[in-house]
Every structure is written in structure tokens, then in C-alpha cells.
Design a protein around this motif. Structure first.
Motif, PDB file in Angstrom:
ATOM      1  N   LYS A 297     -18.776  12.041 -11.658  1.00 22.49           N
ATOM      2  CA  LYS A 297     -18.771  11.113 -10.700  1.00 22.49           C
ATOM      3  C   LYS A 297     -18.354  11.551  -9.428  1.00 22.49           C
ATOM      4  N   PRO A 298     -19.227  12.193  -8.700  1.00 23.72           N
ATOM      5  CA  PRO A 298     -18.839  12.990  -7.372  1.00 23.72           C
ATOM      6  C   PRO A 298     -17.968  12.167  -6.502  1.00 23.72           C
ATOM      7  N   GLY A 299     -17.114  13.066  -5.841  1.00 26.08           N
ATOM      8  CA  GLY A 299     -16.018  12.420  -5.132  1.00 26.08           C
ATOM      9  C   GLY A 299     -16.589  12.204  -3.623  1.00 26.08           C
ATOM     10  N   LEU A 300     -15.881  11.781  -2.713  1.00 27.17           N
ATOM     11  CA  LEU A 300     -16.222  11.576  -1.230  1.00 27.17           C
ATOM     12  C   LEU A 300     -16.494  13.072  -0.595  1.00 27.17           C
ATOM     13  N   LEU A 301     -15.562  13.859  -0.906  1.00 22.72           N
ATOM     14  CA  LEU A 301     -15.679  15.247  -0.431  1.00 22.72           C
ATOM     15  C   LEU A 301     -15.881  16.145  -1.615  1.00 22.72           C
ATOM     16  N   GLN A 302     -17.022  16.129  -2.348  1.00 22.78           N
ATOM     17  CA  GLN A 302     -17.269  17.013  -3.560  1.00 22.78           C
ATOM     18  C   GLN A 302     -17.397  18.473  -3.316  1.00 22.78           C
ATOM     19  N   ASP A 303     -17.856  19.115  -2.074  1.00 21.09           N
ATOM     20  CA  ASP A 303     -17.895  20.520  -1.986  1.00 21.09           C
ATOM     21  C   ASP A 303     -16.352  20.703  -1.998  1.00 21.09           C
ATOM     22  N   ASP A 304     -15.646  20.161  -1.248  1.00 27.51           N
ATOM     23  CA  ASP A 304     -14.216  20.510  -1.173  1.00 27.51           C
ATOM     24  C   ASP A 304     -13.558  20.659  -2.787  1.00 27.51           C
ATOM     25  N   LEU A 305     -14.034  19.553  -3.646  1.00 29.37           N
ATOM     26  CA  LEU A 305     -13.722  19.611  -5.013  1.00 29.37           C
ATOM     27  C   LEU A 305     -14.001  20.715  -5.952  1.00 29.37           C
ATOM     28  N   ASP A 306     -15.335  21.020  -5.419  1.00 30.98           N
ATOM     29  CA  ASP A 306     -15.747  22.343  -6.082  1.00 30.98           C
ATOM     30  C   ASP A 306     -15.247  23.531  -5.895  1.00 30.98           C
ATOM     31  N   ALA A 307     -14.636  23.837  -4.661  1.00 35.68           N
ATOM     32  CA  ALA A 307     -13.841  25.063  -4.404  1.00 35.68           C
ATOM     33  C   ALA A 307     -12.678  24.728  -5.038  1.00 35.68           C
ATOM     34  N   PHE A 308     -12.011  23.561  -5.156  1.00 33.20           N
ATOM     35  CA  PHE A 308     -10.832  23.333  -5.501  1.00 33.20           C
ATOM     36  C   PHE A 308     -10.688  23.746  -7.069  1.00 33.20           C
ATOM     37  N   TRP A 309     -11.538  23.137  -7.843  1.00 38.00           N
ATOM     38  CA  TRP A 309     -11.930  23.562  -9.159  1.00 38.00           C
ATOM     39  C   TRP A 309     -11.797  25.240  -9.332  1.00 38.00           C
TER      40      TRP A 309
END
Length: 337
Positions: A297-309
Motif C-alpha cells: 500500500k504505497p504511501g503519499l511520499l513512497q520514494d521517501d519511504l523507500d529511502a527510509f527503509w
């Protein structure tokens, strides 16, 4: 229109800011005044948000630098009209330390966290019981559930006919995480006795603290009051993934923040200090935040979430490798009490 009706503001200019993961935010100017406007997404638990705003007020009353919320003309914390819900806050200058905390910022953050925990130490919400986090760790087998979750994500990636760059990184990190999860039971067993449970900020990290240079100007985004481990929040801030990954002297940096924390929260227990890195590590290993969203379930700012992971995984790996060194340094900081 809602700002005018609910808060009595006249002509207001709005500038959209970067969205949060759960809100859409604006800078509002009204004459000589500047405000921060938080717009909640449909389905948001507004009762919980009101309770969180109350926590921000309480912290401010105890000397914690916070953004001051502005009540509506009828005394409400949140203004609503149909599906629209907003809160209004006094504008606080400052920036988040996205690259990690500098030396003076570490001390300021530690002192602010100590003030928060001291202010909330006798909060009546703590009567609700023990930390749900600690209870879950000690009464279930989180490693088994997490391993299943990792395998499900790897299966989803395997269905991609042509893996992209993040798919490749996700396979690598999830495979490493699966192996690290075998260490989780011993980490939980090794938690010290006497960890303090009380109301805390709930979501304190460097993205929720504003600085002007080394001066901390505001702590933001409190969660509703609930009993939780003091050591969880202390470890989460002291050993923030940005510090662990980007600061070559990250152990000393974490201990420096802990020592600053001790100056403003003399009620902390020694176990809260000695166990904080282990608690932070258990939480990191037990979280698939970012990569799970990417595939489910992608978030509003998924690119940021990818980097955060990727950042959090690197931090968890480093903390796991150096945990004995970290805990020796923390034991020295805790000292005899």
C-alpha cells in the motif's frame, strides 16, 4: 473559508508545503501573522488528533519548546466542515536535521526529551497498563510472524518479470533481515528488568524537531497519551538511523544525547539508559516500514519511504553488529544511582 469561519482570520494567503505521510500542510499568512495549517486526510481519527494536540499543550506548559496550537473561536482544537478538518498552529522558524543531529543539536534534543518525560511522568493515561510493545515482545514470537511477512514480500517481488533498482535492493535487505530475525529472541530475553513505562512523546525523531542552528525551536507531532517504554523513545532518538549510518563516531554521539537527557529527567531508571539501544534495535528489526508499503500500500511520499527503509535497515545492521560496545558505553553513562 474554514479558516475565516473557525478562527476569525480575514484574507489569508496559503502556500502548500511538503505533505506529511498523513496530512497535507500549508503556511498561512494573515497580515503580520504567520501560521502552520495541518489538513487531515479523510478517515483520520480526529479524537486521537485532539488528544495529541493536548499533549503538545501540556509539554509547552512544562517548558518544552513546542508549536503552540490555536483554538477555534468556540474553543475546539480542530475545525471541521464536512470532510475538511484542520488545526492551526503558530509558525515556528527552524529546519529539521534531515542529515542527522550535529553536536549541539544532540545535546538540545536530549534535554528536550528529558523535559518531556519528566513532564509526562505522572500522566494519568499511564494507568492504562504496561507497554503494549514490551508485552507483545515478551508474550509472543514476533520473529516467526516477521519472517512470514518477509517471505511474503520476497514472493511478491519474485512475481515481477523485470526487477527494478528498488526490487534488487529490497531482495538484498529483506534477505539480510530474515537472517537477522533469528537473533531477535535472544535480544528480547536480554532486555533488562526495571524498564520504565509511562506516557512519552510517542513519535519523536529528528523529523519532528526543528532547529535554528544548534537551538531547538520546537518539538512537533506528539501522539495521543499512552503508556510506553521510556527506553524506546530514548534509544530511538539517541541512535537515530541517520546518526548511526552517517556519523563515524555514532556511539559517542548517542551517549552524548543520553547524558543530556539525564540532566533534565533525574527520575529515569538506570535500566532505561542501559537498555535503550537494545530496545531501539528490537524495534528496528521488527519493523518493515517503508518496504512493506512499497509492495502492499504505497504511501503519499513512497520514494521517501523507500529511502527510509534502506537507511533503517543499514542502521539496524550496524547496531546489531556493535551492540556489546554500545551497551558498555551506556552502562558507563548510567553509572551507580
Amino acid at each position: 473559508m474554514l479558516l475565516e469561519h473557525a478562527y476569525g482570520l480575514g484574507h489569508t494567503g496559503l502556500t502548500r508545503l511538503l505533505a506529511g505521510q498523513n496530512t497535507v500542510n500549508y503556511r498561512a499568512t494573515n497580515g503580520d501573522e504567520t501560521f502552520f495549517v495541518k489538513c487531515y486526510l479523510p478517515g483520520t481519527d480526529l479524537a486521537a488528533e485532539r488528544a495529541a494536540i493536548g499533549q503538545s499543550r501540556l509539554a509547552g506548559e512544562h517548558g518544552v519548546p513546542v508549536a503552540v496550537p490555536r483554538s477555534t473561536r468556540t474553543g475546539e482544537a480542530i475545525a471541521t466542515s464536512g470532510d475538511l478538518a484542520t488545526s492551526l498552529w503558530e509558525w515556528v522558524p527552524g529546519r529539521t536535521a534531515e542529515g542527522g543531529l550535529a553536536l549541539g543539536q544532540q545535546k538540545a534534543a536530549g534535554r528536550a526529551l528529558g523535559l518531556i518525560h519528566a513532564a509526562f511522568a505522572d500522566h494519568p493515561a499511564a494507568a492504562a497498563g504496561a507497554s503494549r510493545r514490551l508485552t507483545k515482545w515478551r508474550t509472543t514470537d514476533p520473529a516467526a510472524k516477521l519472517t512470514t511477512d518477509v517471505d511474503q514480500l520476497l514472493d511478491l517481488i519474485a512475481e515481477h518479470p523485470v526487477p527494478d533498482t528498488f526490487d534488487t535492493e529490497a531482495v538484498r535487505t529483506l534477505t539480510e533481515r530474515r537472517a537477522a530475525l533469528t537473533r531477535l529472541p535472544e535480544l528480547i530475553t536480554g532486555l533488562p528488568d526495571g524498564l520504565t513505562t509511562q506516557v512519552i512523546h510517542g513519535d519523536l525523531s529528528v523529523v519532528n524537531v526543528l532547529f535554528e542552528g544548534e537551538e531547538l525551536t520546537a518539538v512537533l507531532d506528539f501522539l495521543p497519551p499512552a503508556p510506553e517504554l521510556v527506553s524506546y523513545e530514548l534509544g530511538r532518538v539517541a541512535f537515530d538511523p541517520r546518526t548511526v549510518v552517517h556519523d563515524p563516531d555514532w556511539i559517542r554521539a548517542g551517549v552524548r544525547l543520553v547524558r543530556a537527557y539525564q540532566t533534565t529527567n533525574p527520575r529515569h531508571a538506570a535500566a532505561d539508559v542501559t537498555g535503550c539501544a537494545r530496545v531501539a534495535l528490537i524495534q528496528l528489526l521488527g519493523s518493515l516500514y517503508g518496504v512493506k508499503e512499497h509492495y502492499i500500500k504505497p504511501g503519499l511520499l513512497q520514494d521517501d519511504l523507500d529511502a527510509f527503509w534502506l537507511l533503517r535497515h543499514a542502521a539496524a545492521t550496524r547496531l546489531l553488529d556493535r551492540l556489546p560496545d554500545v551497551e558498555r558505553a551506556l552502562a558507563e553513562a548510567a553509572g551507580p544511582r
